[in-house]
Write a protein that holds these residues in place. Sequence first.
Motif, PDB file in Angstrom:
ATOM      1  N   ASP A 226      -8.789   6.047   7.032  1.00  0.00           N
ATOM      2  CA  ASP A 226      -7.715   5.131   6.856  1.00  0.00           C
ATOM      3  C   ASP A 226      -6.665   5.814   5.916  1.00  0.00           C
ATOM      4  O   ASP A 226      -5.521   5.289   6.221  1.00  0.00           O
ATOM      5  CB  ASP A 226      -8.455   4.089   5.993  1.00  0.00           C
ATOM      6  N   ARG A 227      -6.980   6.815   5.263  1.00  0.00           N
ATOM      7  CA  ARG A 227      -6.092   7.728   4.701  1.00  0.00           C
ATOM      8  C   ARG A 227      -5.068   8.403   5.518  1.00  0.00           C
ATOM      9  O   ARG A 227      -3.814   8.527   5.242  1.00  0.00           O
ATOM     10  CB  ARG A 227      -6.561   8.573   3.608  1.00  0.00           C
TER      11      ARG A 227
ATOM     12  N   GLN B  86      -2.414   5.427   6.158  1.00  0.00           N
ATOM     13  CA  GLN B  86      -2.426   4.540   4.946  1.00  0.00           C
ATOM     14  C   GLN B  86      -0.633   4.510   4.765  1.00  0.00           C
ATOM     15  O   GLN B  86      -0.218   5.513   4.283  1.00  0.00           O
ATOM     16  CB  GLN B  86      -3.120   4.957   3.728  1.00  0.00           C
TER      17      GLN B  86
ATOM     18  N   VAL C 136       0.814  -1.236  -0.037  1.00  0.00           N
ATOM     19  CA  VAL C 136       0.116  -0.057  -0.119  1.00  0.00           C
ATOM     20  C   VAL C 136       0.867   1.200   0.017  1.00  0.00           C
ATOM     21  O   VAL C 136       2.024   1.317   0.803  1.00  0.00           O
ATOM     22  CB  VAL C 136      -0.895  -0.051   1.264  1.00  0.00           C
TER      23      VAL C 136
ATOM     24  N   GLU D 180     -12.903   5.651   5.078  1.00  0.00           N
ATOM     25  CA  GLU D 180     -12.126   5.652   4.172  1.00  0.00           C
ATOM     26  C   GLU D 180     -10.997   6.870   4.535  1.00  0.00           C
ATOM     27  O   GLU D 180      -9.823   6.836   4.132  1.00  0.00           O
ATOM     28  CB  GLU D 180     -12.720   6.074   2.741  1.00  0.00           C
TER      29      GLU D 180
END
Length: 343
Positions: A258-259, A262, A94, A255
């Motif tokens: 999570d960024r 990440q 990732v 989302e």
Amino acid sequence: MTEQSKIPLPPEGEGKEGKSLIERAGDAFGFGNFTPAPVPGKLADAPNRRVAKRAATQPGKAPATQSPADMSSAGDQGETTPAHDDKAAFSPPVPRIAFRAPPVAVDRGHLRESGLIEPDGPVTQLVEEFRIVKRQLLANMEKARKRGDGRAQRVLVCSPLPGEGKTFCATNLALAMAAEKDSEVLLVDADFAKPSILSLLGLQGGKGLMDALANAQIHVEDCVITTDIPGFFVLPAGSQTASDSEFLASGHTAEIFDRLTQGAPNRIVIFDSPPALAASPAAELAKYVSQALVVVRADQTGQSALEDTLSLLSTCPDIQLLLNAANFSPSGRRFGAYYGYGD
């Protein structure tokens, strides 16, 4: 026994030796009409068995094994078809989302006036107290990470009611964690109605978390402020809205959070939320963190308020209490005095 003399003899001229005893017995008892089943001139081909083709081995290498799934997919000619494509199964790492804004200076004098930890400053009682707090939180993060909890790097700092010191504790905790050599910390101002972290640090604001929640075109990492304190970042609250709780409850929130981490396993996110009994966002934020630190003021917070707060934050798997404004220590500890910086 049957007398053989009663069995009729074959007519003359029917073979050199005539019929055998068994054949004559069959004729005598009427078995002559029973004939064997006709035999076809050509038998049907036996069905093909799907036999796995043995892979050729190279010198020095063990033969490749084959799973039942591979064998069941073999064709009629004995060839096998792989159950999966190794290239398709491989997932690339990732990519790390970095905070690319140029560093902004934080006024150290303003930190001292606000009673906050001064980076690279003297070791005080306040520094040592938050060192103890962060050690416990870091240990809990490691346990959550081993359990596979994707929220392991997120901590919520909350309080039952206003005026109990949650923002003071959240900021000091973030500054203490930023001193870790292998970590970086993002302090998020999630008190959308009454944001105060920027003014506490002497920073100028802009777009923030709420702007990213309300507009999918805005990348949350572009709203992060990079400070000149190594490993210390700030995400402002952003634009004010009457639908802050609804935006947090949307599917877009997971989302965005999570960024924030990440590709950065060493990044810790600390949310400074509104008081749990004064605004609803605290309960929504509790769903996205692995730990909640509830700040209670020794001379102010009541038991019923604390119990209601714990109930609202119950979606968080790990809730701990932080006693603030306590002037008495049963153990008599006084960390700053040991280093020569006591009051």
